[in-house]
Design a protein around this motif. Structure first.
Motif, PDB file in Angstrom:
ATOM      1  N   ALA A 234      13.314   2.310   6.551  1.00 43.84           N
ATOM      2  CA  ALA A 234      14.647   2.023   7.087  1.00 43.84           C
ATOM      3  C   ALA A 234      15.588   1.664   5.947  1.00 43.84           C
ATOM      4  O   ALA A 234      15.240   0.862   5.079  1.00 43.84           O
ATOM      5  N   LEU A 235      16.771   2.263   5.947  1.00 43.82           N
ATOM      6  CA  LEU A 235      17.818   1.943   4.974  1.00 43.82           C
ATOM      7  C   LEU A 235      18.979   1.296   5.713  1.00 43.82           C
ATOM      8  O   LEU A 235      19.520   1.879   6.664  1.00 43.82           O
ATOM      9  N   ASP A 236      19.336   0.109   5.287  1.00 42.50           N
ATOM     10  CA  ASP A 236      20.444  -0.628   5.903  1.00 42.50           C
ATOM     11  C   ASP A 236      20.333  -0.649   7.426  1.00 42.50           C
ATOM     12  O   ASP A 236      21.316  -0.461   8.157  1.00 42.50           O
ATOM     13  N   GLY A 237      19.105  -0.854   7.914  1.00 48.25           N
ATOM     14  CA  GLY A 237      18.888  -1.024   9.341  1.00 48.25           C
ATOM     15  C   GLY A 237      18.647   0.234  10.134  1.00 48.25           C
ATOM     16  O   GLY A 237      18.438   0.168  11.348  1.00 48.25           O
ATOM     17  N   HIS A 238      18.634   1.405   9.491  1.00 49.22           N
ATOM     18  CA  HIS A 238      18.432   2.664  10.194  1.00 49.22           C
ATOM     19  C   HIS A 238      17.167   3.350   9.679  1.00 49.22           C
ATOM     20  O   HIS A 238      17.030   3.587   8.471  1.00 49.22           O
ATOM     21  N   VAL A 239      16.258   3.685  10.598  1.00 49.05           N
ATOM     22  CA  VAL A 239      15.042   4.400  10.216  1.00 49.05           C
ATOM     23  C   VAL A 239      15.414   5.811   9.791  1.00 49.05           C
ATOM     24  O   VAL A 239      16.085   6.545  10.533  1.00 49.05           O
ATOM     25  N   VAL A 240      14.983   6.195   8.578  1.00 48.98           N
ATOM     26  CA  VAL A 240      15.381   7.494   8.036  1.00 48.98           C
ATOM     27  C   VAL A 240      14.198   8.432   7.818  1.00 48.98           C
ATOM     28  O   VAL A 240      14.389   9.640   7.695  1.00 48.98           O
ATOM     29  N   SER A 241      12.964   7.876   7.761  1.00 51.33           N
ATOM     30  CA  SER A 241      11.829   8.748   7.468  1.00 51.33           C
ATOM     31  C   SER A 241      10.528   8.002   7.752  1.00 51.33           C
ATOM     32  O   SER A 241      10.526   6.807   8.068  1.00 51.33           O
ATOM     33  N   GLN A 242       9.427   8.754   7.638  1.00 49.79           N
ATOM     34  CA  GLN A 242       8.092   8.196   7.788  1.00 49.79           C
ATOM     35  C   GLN A 242       7.309   8.435   6.499  1.00 49.79           C
ATOM     36  O   GLN A 242       7.542   9.425   5.801  1.00 49.79           O
ATOM     37  N   LEU A 243       6.404   7.529   6.209  1.00 47.71           N
ATOM     38  CA  LEU A 243       5.492   7.689   5.080  1.00 47.71           C
ATOM     39  C   LEU A 243       4.064   7.718   5.597  1.00 47.71           C
ATOM     40  O   LEU A 243       3.636   6.803   6.314  1.00 47.71           O
TER      41      LEU A 243
END
Length: 281
Positions: A234-243
């Motif tokens: 999550a960047l700045d509160g928003h989920v952007v990807s999975q690892l």
């Protein structure tokens, strides 16, 4: 003549109302106004709408009407072009939004007259394993568990040297600006936002070493997901990807900072006293 780009939190009626007034004032003052996202339809000015791909160096000022989330959005959109951002506070916390609504026209006039300063804030640059282009954040990047009731295991390298592994609910890499966001709720320290540093804070770690670590802004961090569970980013509160297990994330200071417009009225120490209810004596 200046070109102003505005973003409005369309879920706040007071933000939409103020935006309508400001647009009329900007245009009557001989300046150009454009609107980003859903802002144009919210104020019935579709003729002013531009797409995110049309944002560039031709914008002289970016204005966010809303709370800190609105200014985080605007910073993400314009900071790579060096555009200064002014936040008008129509939210709750207001760490980033310095201008109160009643002073919005006055502060914009002062900006046009050069009666302001620019406060540079360090950002993070994040490169996810398998992705070609980096992402950037003003507050933090969080690598956190996907599964309720389980921890995620993460290995941390600093400048290609192994530092330690974590069994944790999440690991926060924050900027000084982000030290008053998620990291603070995980008992991380408060850092003056004009400093430059990488703040590493674990979330509910299963470890005797559960402290935050303040690192140099020149350090390069690499975080790997160890066997046991996948993770989300999550960047700045928003989920952007999975690892997935074995994938990595690299994080360092971004080359270009965020540039926030200041009028000297939002002293950081005074803001802290107000937000935490600290007494004068």
């Amino acid at each position: 003549m200046s070109r102003v780009a505005a973003f409005v939190n369309v879920n706040r009626s007071e933000a939409v109302e103020l935006a309508t007034e400001l647009i009329q004032w900007i245009e009557s003052s001989g300046h150009i106004c454009v609107l980003i996202g859903d802002s144009a339809s919210a104020v019935n000015r579709e003729d002013l709408a531009i797409g995110e791909s049309e944002i560039d160096e031709s914008i002289d000022l970016a204005v966010a009407l809303g709370g800190d989330g609105s200014i985080l959005y605007m910073v993400r959109e314009v900071s790579d072009f060096g555009v200064p951002v002014m936040g008008i506070n129509l939210g709750r916390m207001g760490y980033l939004t310095e201008v109160e609504p009643t002073l919005a026209q006055l502060r914009m006039q002062e900006f046009f007259e050069g009666k302001h300063t620019i406060e540079e804030r360090m950002r993070l640059e994040v490169l996810i394993d398998g992705e070609e282009s980096p992402l950037r954040a003003l507050n933090e990047v969080v690598i956190e568990k996907n599964d309720t009731g389980r921890t995620v295991r993460l290995a941390l390298d600093i400048n290609d040297d192994f530092f330690m592994s974590y069994a944790t609910d999440g690991l926060i890499v924050a900027t000084p600006t982000g030290s008053t966001a998620y990291s603070l709720s995980a008992r991380g320290p408060i850092i003056d936002p004009t400093h430059k540093a990488l703040l590493l804070t674990p979330v509910a770690p299963h470890s005797l070493f559960d402290r935050s670590v303040v690192l140099s802004p020149d350090d390069n961090l690499k975080i790997e997901v160890l066997p046991g569970s996948n993770a989300s980013i999550a960047l700045d509160g928003h989920v952007v990807s999975q690892l997935e297990v074995g994938q990595t994330l690299s994080c360092t200071a971004a080359e270009k900072p965020a540039r926030l417009v200041s009028f000297g009225s939002n002293n950081f120490h005074r803001v802290l006293k107000e937000k935490f209810g600290l007494s004068d004596r």
